[in-house]
Scaffold this active site. Sequence first.
Site, PDB file in Angstrom:
ATOM      1  N   LYS A  76       0.819  -1.216   0.000  1.00 27.98           N
ATOM      2  CA  LYS A  76       0.000   0.000   0.000  1.00 27.98           C
ATOM      3  C   LYS A  76       0.857   1.273   0.000  1.00 27.98           C
ATOM      4  CE  LYS A  76      -4.246  -1.801   0.426  1.00 27.98           C
ATOM      5  NZ  LYS A  76      -5.399  -1.474  -0.397  1.00 27.98           N
ATOM      6  N   ASP A 121      -8.831  -0.661   6.100  1.00 30.54           N
ATOM      7  CA  ASP A 121      -8.681  -1.815   6.984  1.00 30.54           C
ATOM      8  C   ASP A 121      -7.333  -1.785   7.678  1.00 30.54           C
ATOM      9  OD1 ASP A 121     -11.069  -3.466   6.768  1.00 30.54           O
ATOM     10  OD2 ASP A 121     -10.531  -3.720   4.671  1.00 30.54           O
TER      11      ASP A 121
END
Length: 410
Positions: A76, A121
């Site tokens: 990410k 998340d």
Amino acid sequence: MLITNTRATRETYPNDLRSIMSVDNAEQSRKWLSTWGGIYPGSTPLYALDGLATALGVGQILVKDESVRSELGSFKALGAPIALVRLILRLWPNDGLDPQALLSGAYKTKFSDFTVISATDGNHGKGLAAAAQSAGCRCVIVLHANVSAEREAAIAAYGADIVRIQGNYDESVEEAARLARENAWHVVSDTSYDGYEEIPRDVMQGYGTIAAEIVEGSARSKSPVTHVFLQGGVGGLAAGIVSYFWETYGTRRPTAIIVEPEQADCLFQSALSGVAAKATGSVDSVMAGLACGETSPLAWRFLVSSVDYFMTVKDEDAVQAMQVLAKGNESDLPIVSGESGAAGLAGLIQLMRDPKLARQAGLDHSSTVLLISTEGATAPAVYEQLVGESGLGVLARQKEFLDRRASHYA
């Protein structure tokens, strides 16, 4: 459970998709990221696990280890920073901003009143918080009830303001959108929805760095990749990878298999219906990064024609795969792979246990399988509980393995 996607094609990469995501734009993103202090220089490792390949009955297993991409511990780190940069360039088109200087903090005073927000998340929020801190803007992160306190603390460490809700991931996405409307903030999300596609596209384009490195690394391996297992989630990672492979290899692209938790099966359901769909289960999964209830419609535009199989795995399958990677063997080094990071291996193990499913997917002793370990021990306490050893302990054994190999070839 495995299904064949009858809509998959072996045609060349379509121009309408290339206009959205392309190798050229991925390379531009890669260049911009190359000088950002939030990621480490160079490519992440592409390991060959020959012992595991023999044990499972395939020709070769290659594992791309994204846990060492940056101190963030996951892939990410590639998506959110690029999305933030491209957003700012669109909002200030006439200011002559340099993308690389932006991530280096050269314009911090200019963006001190600029706020971005996202639901997460865990890993996407951490990536956005780190990029915002570098650029000098404010970051607000919305967390749902199942995000651990450990992951919250990791995000807050990058200066993000945290908002907690009691619902699930999809409800946190809605809350982030509501807060953005009320406060004139800007959502930087990795999932698309009606009227919101530019930023998710930019996030996915950032993941092209992974694909570019794989293309370079696999060119030096003993055989070309035949199969790639990709984590599900909303579909962003998979779309970023398969689009790059599709444009690069055309009709010779690898067979793509998407793996997701059986209780968060939105992509599996999309494959059944042919349109971006919702999950049928509770969504709550130990694979926190894949616990998503709705497919990204933009990602689905790429996946519907480029992914050959969709499958689901149980939480215990992912935990077993984490343990297999952590253990290593005489010929394979130990690898720290988190709950979502090991999902691809969980899918491969499941298929190779069933000869009928392996044949359906075209997996045999001639196959070269690519796995992407998307995260390391991003929640260290959870990792140690599931694996029975700390991530640091596994890394220490990995170093011993590499030192032994280096001395052997010295």
